[in-house]
Design an enzyme around this catalytic site. Structure first.
Site, PDB file in Angstrom:
ATOM      1  N   ASP A 278       0.869  -1.170   0.000  1.00  0.00           N
ATOM      2  CA  ASP A 278       0.000   0.000   0.000  1.00  0.00           C
ATOM      3  C   ASP A 278       0.909   1.224   0.000  1.00  0.00           C
ATOM      4  O   ASP A 278       2.135   1.118   0.086  1.00  0.00           O
ATOM      5  CB  ASP A 278      -0.970  -0.020   1.198  1.00  0.00           C
ATOM      6  CG  ASP A 278      -2.177   0.884   0.943  1.00  0.00           C
ATOM      7  OD1 ASP A 278      -2.122   1.701  -0.005  1.00  0.00           O
ATOM      8  OD2 ASP A 278      -3.178   0.799   1.675  1.00  0.00           O
TER       9      ASP A 278
HETATM   10  C1  BGC Z   1      -5.059   3.271   0.308  1.00  0.00           C
HETATM   11  C2  BGC Z   1      -5.271   2.273  -0.803  1.00  0.00           C
HETATM   12  C3  BGC Z   1      -5.147   2.949  -2.140  1.00  0.00           C
HETATM   13  C4  BGC Z   1      -3.793   3.598  -2.232  1.00  0.00           C
HETATM   14  C5  BGC Z   1      -3.505   4.255  -3.565  1.00  0.00           C
HETATM   15  C6  BGC Z   1      -3.819   4.114   0.102  1.00  0.00           C
HETATM   16  O1  BGC Z   1      -3.776   5.188   0.985  1.00  0.00           O
HETATM   17  O2  BGC Z   1      -5.019   2.593   1.538  1.00  0.00           O
HETATM   18  O3  BGC Z   1      -6.526   1.662  -0.657  1.00  0.00           O
HETATM   19  O4  BGC Z   1      -5.371   2.031  -3.166  1.00  0.00           O
HETATM   20  O5  BGC Z   1      -3.716   4.587  -1.218  1.00  0.00           O
HETATM   21  O6  BGC Z   1      -4.197   5.426  -3.725  1.00  0.00           O
END
Ligand code: BGC
Length: 747
Positions: A278
Site C-alpha cells: 500500500d
Molecule cells: C489506500 C489504498 C489505495 C492507495 C492508492 C492508500 O492510501 O489505503 O486503498 O489504493 O492509497 O491510492
C-alpha cells in the site's frame, strides 16, 4: 458431414491448438528471455510504482532508463500515452508501463459505495458495475485499479467500512469475486479489461477501536475463517494483483509479513499474480518500529513476498546493496520481476501498449441506467409505520427538508477521484421533476448548511413542514465523514440533525427520513421522530432518481443490510455471526438497569452476556430490510437428512409475496454447526437468492450448499468439515425463524 469438410475442421482445430500451445510457450519464453536480458537496475525498476504527482523526481528520465514499472494517478490521456511511448520506444528493452488508479465504485459514472452495493446481494449487478468502471477507466489508458476491497468489518466507526461489503465473509467473497470478474473480463488483454487488485491483505477492517490504520490482533483461526476467505475467493477468480494492508497483525506489519505473504498467499494458495504494497507501507515498517531503517524495511518486505513498492523508494535505493551483502537473493528479485512482466503480458501490453476504450462510452445512458439500478437495489427500507411510504397518491404537498436533499457531491461518497458532482442527479432535482409531472406541490428547505452544521434555528423548515402532507427529510453524513482515515468515535447523526428531526416531529406531520451515509449510523435516538426510514447510503451519480423511484413507489425497496446496525456505539463490535458463549443472553434473562430493584442482590438479575443499558441485540440485524410488500416463508424441506463431507445439502422452501405489490425478496440461508472441536458461530450466511415475486405469487426456492462451505480451522489449523449436527435457518434476515437439521457423517 462430408469427409473433406471434416478433415478441414480437424486440421484447423489441430493447427489452432498447436498455435495456442506455441503462443503460450512463446509468452513464457519471452518473459524469461526478457528477464535474462535485464540489468539489475532494470529489474529493480520494474518493482517501482511511482506516483504521477511526484514533482521532485524526473519521471520521464527514469521511464526512459527503464527504472519504473508502473505509474499511479496519472489521468491525462495524452500524458499516459506519452509516458507509455517513452517506456516502449525509448527504454532499452521497451517494457510497457502499467497505469493505476483507485477506481473504487466507478470512474466517471459513480456507482453506490461498495457497502451500499452489498445491500443488493446481487453478484451479477456488482460484476456489471465493475465492468462499466473498467470500460470507462480504460478510456484514458488506465489498465489497473485498486479494487475490490474485501476487508470484512464489524466496526462501523471505521471510515473504510464504506469501501467493503460489510461484516459477512461469504457475502464479501461472492461480491469481491464478482468485481474481479467485472474488471478483468474473460480476457485481460482485451480493451476494456483492466487488472484488479484485491486489498488490503489482510484483516485491515479489524483495526482496534475502528480507528483507521490501528493495530490488529486476530487469532490465526479467525484470520483464516473470517478475514482471509474473501481474498482467496478473489485470487481464485483471477485477481491479477493483491495489495498489502497498512496495519500490523499480531505484531508484524502486513507488508513485511512472511506468514501472510510467503506462507499463505504464495505458498498455500500458490498465487501466480504479484503483490503490491500500500502507499508507502514498505517505508512505514520503520514507523511501525518493526524495521530499524529503510534498508531493513526493503529487505523485510521483499523477503516476505511484497513484489512492488508503492510511492516510496526503499527498493529503488536499497535492493542493490542488500543483494551485494546477501541480505536478499537475486531469485527474490527475479521472482518479483517475472510476476510483474507476466501480468503485463496478460494485459496484452507488449502487443498493444496504448490499449484504450472509446471515450464516448463514458457516462453513457446505459452506464447511468446501471448506476440507477444499483442505487435502487442499494437502498434499505428500515422502518415504515402506517404505510408512510410509498408516497400516497392523495398527497398534494410534500416538504423536502435537510442538508443532503440537494448535495450532489455528497451523494457520490468516498473515493471518487474522477467523479464529478455535475454528473450527479440529486434527490431534490429528481423529486422536482416527479412533482411537476404529478401536480404535487414541493416545498424545499435545506435547514442546515451541511450534515455537521450546528445551527438550531429551524423555524423555516418547521413552517414548510406545517404546510405539507408529508415531510421527506434528507439527513446523514457528508461523503468526507467516511473513507480512508475518516473514522468516527460517535456514529450518531452529526451536527444538529437530531434536533432538526425532533422539531419537525413536533409538527405532527408524517416524516420519512432518507439517510445518506458511508457507514451504519446509530439511529435509535431519532427512531421515534420518523415514521419511515429509507437508508440510501452514498448512492452515486444516480442516487436522486433511484431514491425518487423508491419513495414514489415506482419500485419497491429490496435492499438488505450487509452489516448490523448497533443501537449504541458502545455495543461495537456487534455482528450476527458471533459465538454463543457460555452464558448467552435471552429475552427472559435480560433486565434493563432501570428495572433492577434498589439494593438487589448481585445474582438476583441473572448472569448473562448483555449490557444493562443496551441489552445484547443490534437495532437492525444483518440481512434485514423491508419492502412495500410482505413475504411468507414456509415448507422448508431438506432433501437429505445425512450427507458425507464431499456432498451437498439441498434445501427447498416456498416463498410467497403476501402483499399487494410486485417485489423482490432476498431469501437467506444460515447454517449453524451445533458443536465443534472449536466453538462455532451461532449461525453463518451460506447462501442467498434474489427472488422476484408478483403480488400474491409464490415460488419454490432451492439452494444447494456443499458441505465444504461449512469448513473451519480446527486447533491444529487444518481446514476441516466436522461430522455432527447442523441447523439450517431460512428467512429474510439473520433472525430467520424457519429451521431444520441435518447431519454430516464421516464416510
Ligand atoms: C489506500 C489504498 C489505495 C492507495 C492508492 C492508500 O492510501 O489505503 O486503498 O489504493 O492509497 O491510492
Amino acid at each position: 458431414m462430408c469427409k473433406r469438410l471434416f478433415i478441414l475442421i480437424l486440421l484447423t482445430t489441430i493447427t489452432s491448438a498447436t498455435v495456442m500451445g506455441q503462443k503460450s510457450q512463446e509468452m513464457d519464453n519471452s518473459v524469461e528471455s526478457l528477464l535474462a536480458r535485464m540489468t539489475l537496475e532494470e529489474k529493480i525498476g520494474q518493482l517501482a510504482l511511482r506516483n504521477g504527482w511526484t514533482y521532485n523526481y524526473d519521471i520521464d528520465e527514469n521511464v526512459k532508463k527503464g527504472n519504473v514499472g508502473a505509474i499511479l494517478n496519472e489521468t491525462n490521456p495524452e500524458r499516459i500515452a506519452q509516458l507509455q511511448k517513452m517506456a516502449v520506444e525509448d527504454s532499452r528493452l521497451g517494457i510497457p508501463l502499467m497505469f493505476a488508479r483507485d477506481v473504487i465504485h466507478g470512474y466517471k459514472t459513480i456507482f453506490p459505495i461498495p457497502l451500499a452495493m452489498a445491500c443488493s446481494f446481487d453478484e451479477v449487478l456488482v460484476e456489471k458495475a465493475a465492468r462499466v468502471s473498467a470500460m470507462e477507466a480504460a478510456s484514458i489508458g488506465l489498465n489497473w485499479t485498486y479494487s475490490p476491497m474485501v476487508d470484512v468489518c464489524r466496526d462501523p466507526r471505521w471510515g473504510r467500512i464504506a469501501e467493503g461489503f460489510g461484516e459477512d465473509t461469504w457475502l464479501t467473497s461472492v461480491l469481491g469475486a464478482a468485481m474481479v470478474r467485472g474488471y478483468q473480463g474473460d480476457d485481460l488483454s482485451k480493451p476494456g479489461s483492466i487488472a484488479a487488485c484485491v486489498k488490503h491483505y489482510a484483516a485491515y477492517g479489524a483495526a482496534e477501536g475502528g480507528r483507521d490504520y490501528n493495530t490488529v490482533t486476530v487469532p490465526e483461526n479467525e484470520l483464516r475463517d473470517v478475514f482471509l476467505p474473501p481474498f482467496k475467493a478473489c485470487t481464485d477468480a483471477g485477481s491479477a494483483t493483491i495489495m498489502t494492508a497498512f496495519n500490523e497483525i499480531n505484531g508484524i506489519p502486513a507488508t513485511g509479513n512472511e506468514f501472510l505473504l510467503k506462507t499463505i498467499l504464495l505458498g498455500e494458495w500458490n498465487y501466480p499474480g504479484f503483490v503490491v504494497s500500500d502507499w508507502a507501507s514498505v517505508e512505514q515498517l520503520v514507523v511501525h518500529g518493526y524495521s530499524e531503517n529503510r534498508k531493513e524495511a526493503a529487505r523485510a518486505s521483499l523477503s516476505a513476498g511484497c513484489h512492488m513498492e508503492m510511492a516510496t523508494t526503499c527498493y529503488d535505493e536499497e535492493l542493490k546493496s542488500l543483494l551485494s551483502e546477501n541480505g536478499i537473493s537475486i531469485e527474490m528479485i527475479d521472482d518479483a520481476v517475472r510476476r510483474i512482466l507476466k501480468i503485463k503480458k496478460d494485459l496484452g501490453l507488449f502487443e498493444n501498449p496504448y490499449k484504450k476504450t472509446d471515450p464516448e462510452l463514458v457516462l453513457s445512458d446505459d452506464h447511468k441506467q446501471l448506476a440507477k439500478e444499483a442505487a435502487i437495489k442499494s437502498c434499505v427500507l428500515l422502518k415504515n409505520s402506517n404505510q408512510t411510504l410509498p408516497i400516497s397518491k392523495t398527497i398534494k404537498t410534500v416538504a423536502v427538508i435537510g442538508p443532503l436533499a440537494d448535495a450532489p457531491h455528497e451523494q457520490l461518497g468516498t473515493w471518487i477521484f474522477d467523479g464529478n458532482k455535475k454528473d450527479a442527479v440529486s434527490s431534490l432535482a429528481a423529486l422536482q421533476e416527479w412533482a411537476t409531472q404529478n401536480k404535487v406541490e414541493l416545498i424545499y428547505e435545506r435547514a442546515l448548511k451541511n450534515s455537521r452544521d450546528l445551527s438550531v434555528d429551524f423555524s423555516e423548515a418547521v413552517e414548510a413542514a406545517g404546510k405539507a402532507d408529508l415531510v421527506l427529510c434528507f439527513l446523514g453524513e457528508e461523503s468526507i465523514l467516511s473513507g480512508e482515515s475518516h473514522s468516527r468515535a460517535d456514529i450518531n447523526l452529526p451536527g444538529s440533525q437530531h434536533q432538526l428531526l425532533e422539531e419537525l416531529n413536533k409538527t405532527g406531520k408524517p416524516i420519512a427520513a432518507i439517510i445518506q451515509a458511508g457507514r451504519p449510523i446509530t439511529l435509535e435516538p431519532v427512531l421515534d421522530y420518523c415514521d419511515a426510514i429509507l437508508y440510501a447510503w452514498h448512492g452515486g451519480s444516480m442516487a436522486g432518481p433511484a431514491i425518487t423511484d423508491l419513495l414514489t413507489g415506482k419500485v419497491a425497496p429490496s435492499g438488505k443490510l450487509p452489516v448490523s446496525f448497533p443501537r449504541h456505539v458502545g455495543q461495537i463490535p456487534i455482528h450476527y455471526n458471533h459465538k454463543r458463549g457460555g452464558k448467552p443472553a435471552t429475552e427472559q434473562s435480560f433486565v434493563h438497569m432501570n428495572d433492577i430493584p434498589e439494593e438487589a442482590a448481585q445474582l438476583s438479575v441473572g448472569n448473562t452476556s448483555h449490557y444493562l443499558d443496551y441489552g445484547y441485540k443490534p437495532l437492525y440485524t444483518f440481512g434485514y430490510g423491508l419492502s412495500y410488500s410482505t413475504f411468507e416463508y414456509s415448507k422448508l424441506e431438506l432433501h437429505e437428512s445425512k450427507i458425507g463431507k464431499e456432498q451437498s445439502i439441498t434445501l427447498q422452501f416456498e416463498l410467497k409475496n403476501t402483499g399487494t405489490v410486485d417485489a423482490v425478496e432476498i431469501a437467506q440461508c444460515y447454517i449453524q454447526d451445533l458443536f465443534g472441536s472449536r466453538t462455532r458461530p451461532v449461525k453463518e450466511l451460506k447462501d442467498f437468492k434474489r427472488v422476484h415475486l408478483k403480488a400474491g405469487e409464490s415460488k419454490i426456492i432451492r439452494m444447494e450448499i456443499p458441505a465444504s462451505r461449512l469448513a473451519f480451522h480446527n486447533q491444529r489449523m487444518e481446514q476441516v468439515v466436522e461430522a455432527g449436527t447442523f441447523k439450517v435457518y431460512v428467512g429474510g434476515n439473520a433472525n430467520a425463524q424457519m429451521t431444520a437439521e441435518f447431519e454430516i457423517i464421516t464416510k
